[in-house]
Write a protein that holds these residues in place. Sequence first.
Motif, PDB file in Angstrom:
ATOM      1  N   ALA A  25     -25.248   8.493  17.314  1.00 36.84           N
ATOM      2  CA  ALA A  25     -25.591   7.744  16.100  1.00 36.84           C
ATOM      3  C   ALA A  25     -24.659   8.109  14.957  1.00 36.84           C
ATOM      4  N   ALA A  26     -24.351   9.385  14.815  1.00 37.73           N
ATOM      5  CA  ALA A  26     -23.460   9.820  13.730  1.00 37.73           C
ATOM      6  C   ALA A  26     -22.062   9.223  13.900  1.00 37.73           C
ATOM      7  N   LEU A  44     -25.731   1.137  17.384  1.00 40.18           N
ATOM      8  CA  LEU A  44     -26.620   1.937  16.532  1.00 40.18           C
ATOM      9  C   LEU A  44     -28.079   1.563  16.779  1.00 40.18           C
ATOM     10  N   GLY A  45     -28.356   0.267  16.901  1.00 41.14           N
ATOM     11  CA  GLY A  45     -29.723  -0.166  17.193  1.00 41.14           C
ATOM     12  C   GLY A  45     -30.197   0.338  18.544  1.00 41.14           C
ATOM     13  N   PHE A  46     -29.334   0.241  19.547  1.00 40.35           N
ATOM     14  CA  PHE A  46     -29.632   0.744  20.891  1.00 40.35           C
ATOM     15  C   PHE A  46     -29.950   2.239  20.830  1.00 40.35           C
ATOM     16  N   CYS A  47     -29.135   2.968  20.115  1.00 42.53           N
ATOM     17  CA  CYS A  47     -29.299   4.413  19.981  1.00 42.53           C
ATOM     18  C   CYS A  47     -30.618   4.743  19.272  1.00 42.53           C
ATOM     19  N   ALA A  48     -30.928   3.997  18.225  1.00 43.08           N
ATOM     20  CA  ALA A  48     -32.165   4.241  17.471  1.00 43.08           C
ATOM     21  C   ALA A  48     -33.394   4.025  18.349  1.00 43.08           C
ATOM     22  N   VAL A  49     -33.380   2.967  19.150  1.00 43.24           N
ATOM     23  CA  VAL A  49     -34.521   2.692  20.029  1.00 43.24           C
ATOM     24  C   VAL A  49     -34.682   3.808  21.062  1.00 43.24           C
ATOM     25  N   LEU A  50     -33.590   4.235  21.674  1.00 42.78           N
ATOM     26  CA  LEU A  50     -33.681   5.326  22.654  1.00 42.78           C
ATOM     27  C   LEU A  50     -34.117   6.640  22.001  1.00 42.78           C
ATOM     28  N   LEU A  51     -33.652   6.894  20.791  1.00 44.08           N
ATOM     29  CA  LEU A  51     -34.040   8.120  20.098  1.00 44.08           C
ATOM     30  C   LEU A  51     -35.533   8.109  19.786  1.00 44.08           C
ATOM     31  N   VAL A  52     -36.048   6.990  19.307  1.00 46.69           N
ATOM     32  CA  VAL A  52     -37.486   6.885  19.038  1.00 46.69           C
ATOM     33  C   VAL A  52     -38.277   7.061  20.336  1.00 46.69           C
TER      34      VAL A  52
END
Length: 99
Positions: A25-26, A44-52
Motif C-alpha cells: 500500500a505504501a 490500492l483498492g485491492f490491497c485495502a480490501v485484502l488488508l481489511v
Amino acid sequence: MNPASPTGLAVLIGIVNSALLAVLAAVWLRNYREFGSTLLLGLLGFCAVLLVENLIAIGFFFSSMRTLYAMDPLVGRVVLAMSVLELLAVALLTYATLK
C-alpha cells in the motif's frame, strides 16, 4: 492459543500478510501520487480490501471463531492452507512490486 496449532500459525501468517500488504500500500500510494495512474488506484483498492480481510480474520481468530476451530480440527487446517496460499500470492506480488 497455542502458536504451534493450525489456528496459531494462521494468525501468524495473517500478521505477516498484513505487514506485506502495508508495504504494498505504501509503495502503490507513493507511485499513485507521482503518476496518477488508475491502475495504481485499483491496486490500492485491492490491497485495502485484502488488508481489511486479514485484520478481521485475525480478530475472529481471537474471539468466536476459535471455538469453531477447536470443535473441528479440519477447519483449522483448511484455514491454515488458505492463509498459506494468500501469503504466497502476496509475497510474490510484494517481490514483483519492490523489484
